[in-house]
Write an enzyme that holds these catalytic residues in place. Structure first.
Site, PDB file in Angstrom:
ATOM      1  N   ARG A 107       1.012  -1.190  -0.157  1.00  0.00           N
ATOM      2  CA  ARG A 107       0.122   0.101   0.165  1.00  0.00           C
ATOM      3  C   ARG A 107       0.976   1.137   0.195  1.00  0.00           C
ATOM      4  O   ARG A 107       0.829   1.927  -0.307  1.00  0.00           O
ATOM      5  CB  ARG A 107      -0.851   0.226   1.195  1.00  0.00           C
ATOM      6  CG  ARG A 107      -1.503   1.134   0.979  1.00  0.00           C
ATOM      7  CD  ARG A 107      -3.324   0.919  -0.157  1.00  0.00           C
ATOM      8  NE  ARG A 107      -2.871   1.575  -0.588  1.00  0.00           N
ATOM      9  CZ  ARG A 107      -3.366   1.320  -2.150  1.00  0.00           C
ATOM     10  NH1 ARG A 107      -4.328  -0.069  -2.734  1.00  0.00           N
ATOM     11  NH2 ARG A 107      -2.946   2.184  -3.477  1.00  0.00           N
ATOM     12  N   LYS A 144       1.771  24.953  -2.587  1.00  0.00           N
ATOM     13  CA  LYS A 144       0.673  24.189  -2.419  1.00  0.00           C
ATOM     14  C   LYS A 144       0.720  22.745  -2.495  1.00  0.00           C
ATOM     15  O   LYS A 144       0.233  22.281  -3.147  1.00  0.00           O
ATOM     16  CB  LYS A 144      -0.466  24.665  -3.457  1.00  0.00           C
ATOM     17  CG  LYS A 144      -0.968  26.496  -3.390  1.00  0.00           C
ATOM     18  CD  LYS A 144      -2.015  26.779  -4.084  1.00  0.00           C
ATOM     19  CE  LYS A 144      -2.110  28.159  -3.796  1.00  0.00           C
ATOM     20  NZ  LYS A 144      -3.007  28.216  -5.066  1.00  0.00           N
ATOM     21  N   LYS A 176       3.993  39.419  -1.319  1.00  0.00           N
ATOM     22  CA  LYS A 176       2.433  39.705  -2.355  1.00  0.00           C
ATOM     23  C   LYS A 176       1.857  41.054  -1.692  1.00  0.00           C
ATOM     24  O   LYS A 176       2.037  41.866  -0.255  1.00  0.00           O
ATOM     25  CB  LYS A 176       1.969  37.833  -1.770  1.00  0.00           C
ATOM     26  CG  LYS A 176       2.216  37.223  -2.465  1.00  0.00           C
ATOM     27  CD  LYS A 176       2.562  35.529  -1.409  1.00  0.00           C
ATOM     28  CE  LYS A 176       0.685  34.947  -2.050  1.00  0.00           C
ATOM     29  NZ  LYS A 176       1.095  35.254  -3.487  1.00  0.00           N
ATOM     30  N   GLU A 204       4.701  40.297  -6.682  1.00  0.00           N
ATOM     31  CA  GLU A 204       3.257  40.197  -7.251  1.00  0.00           C
ATOM     32  C   GLU A 204       2.902  41.696  -7.321  1.00  0.00           C
ATOM     33  O   GLU A 204       2.553  42.205  -6.579  1.00  0.00           O
ATOM     34  CB  GLU A 204       1.877  39.215  -6.048  1.00  0.00           C
ATOM     35  CG  GLU A 204       0.962  39.339  -6.769  1.00  0.00           C
ATOM     36  CD  GLU A 204       0.009  38.961  -5.397  1.00  0.00           C
ATOM     37  OE1 GLU A 204       0.136  37.296  -5.228  1.00  0.00           O
ATOM     38  OE2 GLU A 204      -0.439  39.429  -4.597  1.00  0.00           O
ATOM     39  N   ASP A 225      -0.496  39.189 -11.226  1.00  0.00           N
ATOM     40  CA  ASP A 225      -1.870  38.073 -10.548  1.00  0.00           C
ATOM     41  C   ASP A 225      -3.447  38.193 -11.189  1.00  0.00           C
ATOM     42  O   ASP A 225      -3.391  39.872 -11.327  1.00  0.00           O
ATOM     43  CB  ASP A 225      -1.746  38.050  -9.352  1.00  0.00           C
ATOM     44  CG  ASP A 225      -2.523  37.371  -8.594  1.00  0.00           C
ATOM     45  OD1 ASP A 225      -2.132  36.091  -8.987  1.00  0.00           O
ATOM     46  OD2 ASP A 225      -3.225  37.683  -7.935  1.00  0.00           O
TER      47      ASP A 225
END
Length: 288
Positions: A107, A144, A176, A204, A225
């Site tokens: 597994r 992410k 950001k 950004e 963005d």
């Protein structure tokens, strides 16, 4: 089959993954109760791992490490390599070894191949779609990623033909909107990073009027963005080659070609690691 990644401890990963599945440290844990009770200790299995769908392969060396950890004497023949595009029904690996060990490792071995191959397969689809708009644009992943699996997931994107964005918080500044809100402006945020000696500085921007202040302050890379293809084209013209440009946000298989055709250097896609479905890879055993 050897497998090394900077910063990744394969032996530890295998040990801890198997320990989790075996319940080591828990009451009654530390064993595979099904295999130990059903399979004779000296029984041997032969098996074939195969792909049920067309995929880009990733993770085979890790699968091998799981089997060898529990049966160092097992015989494994790799029939494909990470990064290969294979058709449905392709055999990926043949193995023979102690039946209990093979079943206990199965597994964990399949999970990692399914997960990483899913990422590599999605990445290849995005690369091919992107190239319909631009032959020179490069596909990037993002941060992410699942906790603890970043190095492996970013490895899988490379197997699919993408490149890695920054690996974490340590190897590049990414300014950001929240950083800009605290600093007061794009230019001030970039200046602070520059004065701190940080390189490279990714900034950004979500408006065209932020481009010049970011470049003037010393940004090395602009993340454009959530801009439409038309606005991206305007942004690329304003940058005029002074920094790298990256389209980000609102990018999927239907939109990536148009975004890439704007002239940006990069397109980044979070779903490569965040949302890729597992590849359909199986493993069938028989007694020998």
């Amino acid at each position: 089959m050897t497998f090394t990644l900077p910063g990744f401890d394969l032996d530890r990963f295998v040990r801890e993954t198997l320990a989790e599945d075996l319940g080591e440290g828990l009451p009654g844990g530390g064993k595979d109760v099904t295999s130990d009770s059903v399979i004779p200790a000296n029984a041997r299995f032969a098996g074939v791992m195969d792909s049920r769908d067309a995929i880009v392969v990733a993770g085979l060396p890790l699968a091998e490490a799981f089997f060898r950890h529990l049966d160092p004497e097992c015989v494994i023949e790799s029939l494909a390599s990470d990064g290969d595009s294979v058709a449905a029904g392709t055999d990926l690996m043949r193995l023979t070894g102690n039946a209990r060990a093979m079943l206990t490792a199965e597994r964990s071995a399949l999970n990692i191949v399914q997960h990483l191959s899913g990422i590599a397969t999605m990445t290849r689809a995005y690369v091919e779609a992107m190239q319909q708009g631009s032959a020179t644009c490069t596909l990037l992943d993002t941060r992410k990623t699942l906790p603890g699996l970043r190095l492996l997931e970013k490895y899988a994107t490379r197997q699919g033909g993408g490149q890695n964005h920054r690996m974490g918080l340590w190897d590049a500044a990414m300014i950001k909107d929240n950083h800009v809100a605290v600093a007061g402006s794009v230019g001030e945020a970039v200046r602070r990073a520059r004065d701190a000696g940080v390189k490279p500085i990714i900034c950004e921007v979500d408006r065209l009027d932020q481009i010049e202040p970011a470049i003037a302050a010393g940004a090395h890379h602009l993340l454009l963005d959530n801009m439409s293809p038309a606005t991206l084209k305007q942004a690329v013209a304003l940058v005029a080659g002074r920094t790298a440009t990256e389209a980000s946000g609102g990018i999927n298989l239907e939109t990536i070609a148009a975004k890439a055709a704007s002239g940006v250097d990069y397109c980044s896609v979070g779903r490569l690691t965040q949302s890729a479905p597992a590849a359909d890879v199986g493993l069938d055993f028989a007694l020998v």
